[in-house]
Design a protein around this motif. Sequence first.
Motif, mmCIF file in Angstrom:
data_model
loop_
_atom_site.group_PDB
_atom_site.id
_atom_site.type_symbol
_atom_site.label_atom_id
_atom_site.label_comp_id
_atom_site.label_asym_id
_atom_site.label_seq_id
_atom_site.Cartn_x
_atom_site.Cartn_y
_atom_site.Cartn_z
ATOM 1 N N PHE A 179 8.092 85.959 41.072
ATOM 2 C CA PHE A 179 7.387 86.580 42.191
ATOM 3 C C PHE A 179 7.602 85.668 43.392
ATOM 4 O O PHE A 179 7.026 84.584 43.476
ATOM 5 C CB PHE A 179 5.901 86.739 41.887
ATOM 6 C CG PHE A 179 5.592 87.737 40.803
ATOM 7 C CD1 PHE A 179 6.528 88.677 40.408
ATOM 8 C CD2 PHE A 179 4.349 87.741 40.180
ATOM 9 C CE1 PHE A 179 6.245 89.609 39.424
ATOM 10 C CE2 PHE A 179 4.053 88.664 39.191
ATOM 11 C CZ PHE A 179 4.987 89.602 38.802
ATOM 12 N N GLU A 181 7.477 84.498 47.075
ATOM 13 C CA GLU A 181 6.818 84.547 48.371
ATOM 14 C C GLU A 181 7.865 84.525 49.490
ATOM 15 O O GLU A 181 8.842 83.777 49.412
ATOM 16 C CB GLU A 181 5.892 83.334 48.490
ATOM 17 C CG GLU A 181 5.098 83.253 49.770
ATOM 18 C CD GLU A 181 4.294 81.964 49.844
ATOM 19 O OE1 GLU A 181 3.078 82.002 49.636
ATOM 20 O OE2 GLU A 181 4.909 80.905 50.120
ATOM 21 N N ARG A 182 7.652 85.333 50.536
ATOM 22 C CA ARG A 182 8.602 85.384 51.652
ATOM 23 C C ARG A 182 8.386 84.196 52.591
ATOM 24 O O ARG A 182 7.918 84.329 53.714
ATOM 25 C CB ARG A 182 8.463 86.705 52.406
ATOM 26 C CG ARG A 182 8.943 87.916 51.629
ATOM 27 C CD ARG A 182 9.053 89.148 52.500
ATOM 28 N NE ARG A 182 9.423 90.325 51.707
ATOM 29 C CZ ARG A 182 8.580 91.277 51.333
ATOM 30 N NH1 ARG A 182 7.302 91.193 51.685
ATOM 31 N NH2 ARG A 182 8.986 92.303 50.619
ATOM 32 N N ALA A 208 11.104 89.501 42.743
ATOM 33 C CA ALA A 208 10.385 90.430 43.613
ATOM 34 C C ALA A 208 9.753 89.675 44.769
ATOM 35 O O ALA A 208 8.951 88.761 44.563
ATOM 36 C CB ALA A 208 9.312 91.175 42.816
ATOM 37 N N ASP A 209 10.115 90.051 45.991
ATOM 38 C CA ASP A 209 9.545 89.438 47.187
ATOM 39 C C ASP A 209 8.173 90.031 47.497
ATOM 40 O O ASP A 209 7.905 91.200 47.219
ATOM 41 C CB ASP A 209 10.448 89.686 48.395
ATOM 42 C CG ASP A 209 11.745 88.904 48.316
ATOM 43 O OD1 ASP A 209 11.867 88.055 47.421
ATOM 44 O OD2 ASP A 209 12.629 89.154 49.144
ATOM 45 N N TYR A 210 7.328 89.207 48.107
ATOM 46 C CA TYR A 210 6.055 89.716 48.622
ATOM 47 C C TYR A 210 5.649 88.886 49.837
ATOM 48 O O TYR A 210 6.070 87.734 50.001
ATOM 49 C CB TYR A 210 4.953 89.678 47.547
ATOM 50 C CG TYR A 210 4.486 88.289 47.197
ATOM 51 C CD1 TYR A 210 3.385 87.715 47.847
ATOM 52 C CD2 TYR A 210 5.137 87.532 46.229
ATOM 53 C CE1 TYR A 210 2.960 86.427 47.529
ATOM 54 C CE2 TYR A 210 4.717 86.259 45.906
ATOM 55 C CZ TYR A 210 3.632 85.708 46.565
ATOM 56 O OH TYR A 210 3.212 84.434 46.261
ATOM 57 N N THR A 211 4.846 89.461 50.687
ATOM 58 C CA THR A 211 4.371 88.798 51.893
ATOM 59 C C THR A 211 3.108 88.007 51.588
ATOM 60 O O THR A 211 2.203 88.529 50.927
ATOM 61 C CB THR A 211 4.072 89.830 52.990
ATOM 62 O OG1 THR A 211 5.277 90.562 53.261
ATOM 63 C CG2 THR A 211 3.581 89.157 54.263
ATOM 64 N N SER A 214 -0.985 89.063 50.837
ATOM 65 C CA SER A 214 -0.992 90.503 50.560
ATOM 66 C C SER A 214 -2.256 90.865 49.781
ATOM 67 O O SER A 214 -2.688 90.124 48.901
ATOM 68 C CB SER A 214 0.235 90.889 49.733
ATOM 69 O OG SER A 214 1.428 90.641 50.435
ATOM 70 N N LEU A 217 -0.713 93.494 45.142
ATOM 71 C CA LEU A 217 0.537 93.023 44.547
ATOM 72 C C LEU A 217 0.891 93.842 43.306
ATOM 73 O O LEU A 217 1.697 93.416 42.492
ATOM 74 C CB LEU A 217 0.409 91.532 44.191
ATOM 75 C CG LEU A 217 0.197 90.608 45.395
ATOM 76 C CD1 LEU A 217 -0.181 89.201 44.939
ATOM 77 C CD2 LEU A 217 1.435 90.547 46.271
ATOM 78 N N ASP A 219 2.634 96.483 42.884
ATOM 79 C CA ASP A 219 4.004 96.964 42.758
ATOM 80 C C ASP A 219 4.886 95.969 42.018
ATOM 81 O O ASP A 219 5.597 96.337 41.070
ATOM 82 C CB ASP A 219 4.588 97.253 44.141
ATOM 83 C CG ASP A 219 6.054 97.658 44.068
ATOM 84 O OD1 ASP A 219 6.341 98.713 43.482
ATOM 85 O OD2 ASP A 219 6.915 96.893 44.567
ATOM 86 N N ILE A 220 4.834 94.691 42.427
ATOM 87 C CA ILE A 220 5.703 93.708 41.764
ATOM 88 C C ILE A 220 5.235 93.448 40.334
ATOM 89 O O ILE A 220 6.046 93.165 39.448
ATOM 90 C CB ILE A 220 5.804 92.398 42.569
ATOM 91 C CG1 ILE A 220 4.446 91.692 42.690
ATOM 92 C CG2 ILE A 220 6.392 92.664 43.949
ATOM 93 C CD1 ILE A 220 4.536 90.327 43.342
ATOM 94 N N ASP A 240 -3.472 84.317 47.087
ATOM 95 C CA ASP A 240 -2.510 85.210 46.448
ATOM 96 C C ASP A 240 -2.485 85.012 44.935
ATOM 97 O O ASP A 240 -2.304 85.970 44.175
ATOM 98 C CB ASP A 240 -1.108 84.987 47.014
ATOM 99 C CG ASP A 240 -0.955 85.523 48.427
ATOM 100 O OD1 ASP A 240 -1.777 86.364 48.834
ATOM 101 O OD2 ASP A 240 -0.025 85.083 49.132
#
Length: 400
Positions: A179, A181-182, A208-211, A214, A217, A219-220, A240
């Motif tokens: 997972f 982090e961007r 899987a990228d995520y902001t 968020s 989460l 989806d990821i 997070d």
Amino acid sequence: MRAVVLVIAITSLMLTFPAAPGIGAAAATAKLGAAIPLTGRYASGGAQVRAGYEFAVEDINARGGVRLGTQRVQLQVTVVDDESDPTKTVSRLEALAAQGTATLLGGFGSDLHAAAAAVAEKNKIPYCGVAFALHAIHEHGFRFLFSPFPKSPEIASETYRFLNASIAAADRPRRVAIFQERTDWGRELGDIWTARSGENGYQIVLRADYTPLSRDLSDIILRAKSAGAEAVLAVPTPPDGITLIREMKELDFNPKIVMLIRAADGVSWAQGLGKDGDDVLLAPGWHHAVKFPGVAELNAKHEQRFGRPADVIVGPAYACVQIVADAIERAGTLDPPAIRDAIAATNLQTVIGRVRFRPDGTGIVPTVFVQWQAGKQELVWPKDLGAVPFLYPAPPWRGR
């Protein structure tokens, strides 16, 4: 209205600095300045950093301070809150640099340290920072940046070494989800975990990228579950990380290993998640069970003040002050460039072990893994530093 700079008063320290001594004048104190996230997303880690600095300065001053030529001077530190905001890290370190600070100390979080390193370089003041694993910042040729803390290449390699040494080959979690982090650190460690997975017998089934920060989460998590991931590797912020655990439970995603570096460093992890926070792994750079000189005394002081042995980031922060004090003594001056050269030549036994620095400012230090077990952080790697058995696999959520 919030004050622009929050000065944290430390009982044993002076926070109003005298003018810098002129040539031939006697120095009254050795000034240190620290920008730490005491509020915001990194506040739980910043509190540990501050405690480590406080304990180290108290202990060194109680022994008479640091030798400066023929005299001894007290260490003196100003702590400011950067509110977990890199922009404020820069402005507040600039203010500290303008006060004649001999050395700057860092806070918590790779993005804050990345911002701080440029300030130290611009002002030619040595900077010592822990609780950041970002390696890329050390590739910019900064001469005044030092970090006695494991970096992404060591963490990635040691992740697989730890798993392969701790789990029988037939039982290892071969399918891994990252997972990511961007952020610079999220991408960096994701890249290295991926690059070194195959040679160690693991398959990355999802990146899987995520902001950051968020609120959802799911989806990821569902993608990792669909891919059959048996292990999750990530470097989330504390908020997070808590979101991930709560949503993994809600979605009944049950990996055998969850490694959430940084998110699980603080005691707030167990307070916020209870039993759901157990079995999670972290790589905080230290643990209070390691057998190094001064650790028992640090644990006793921390126990007296906070009711528990020293938290995982307290030790590295304490070591930063040990390193700076030793460098000031060897330099024999409060001139920042001279202190910088002395730090570069460090070969010192500290509470995190013997510390030396590579030419790029990265520290040669142990990499440790810690696991939440029954509401406590337990050292599980390396075995020769006093580790307890690693609990594997993590039980399903419904079995907790």
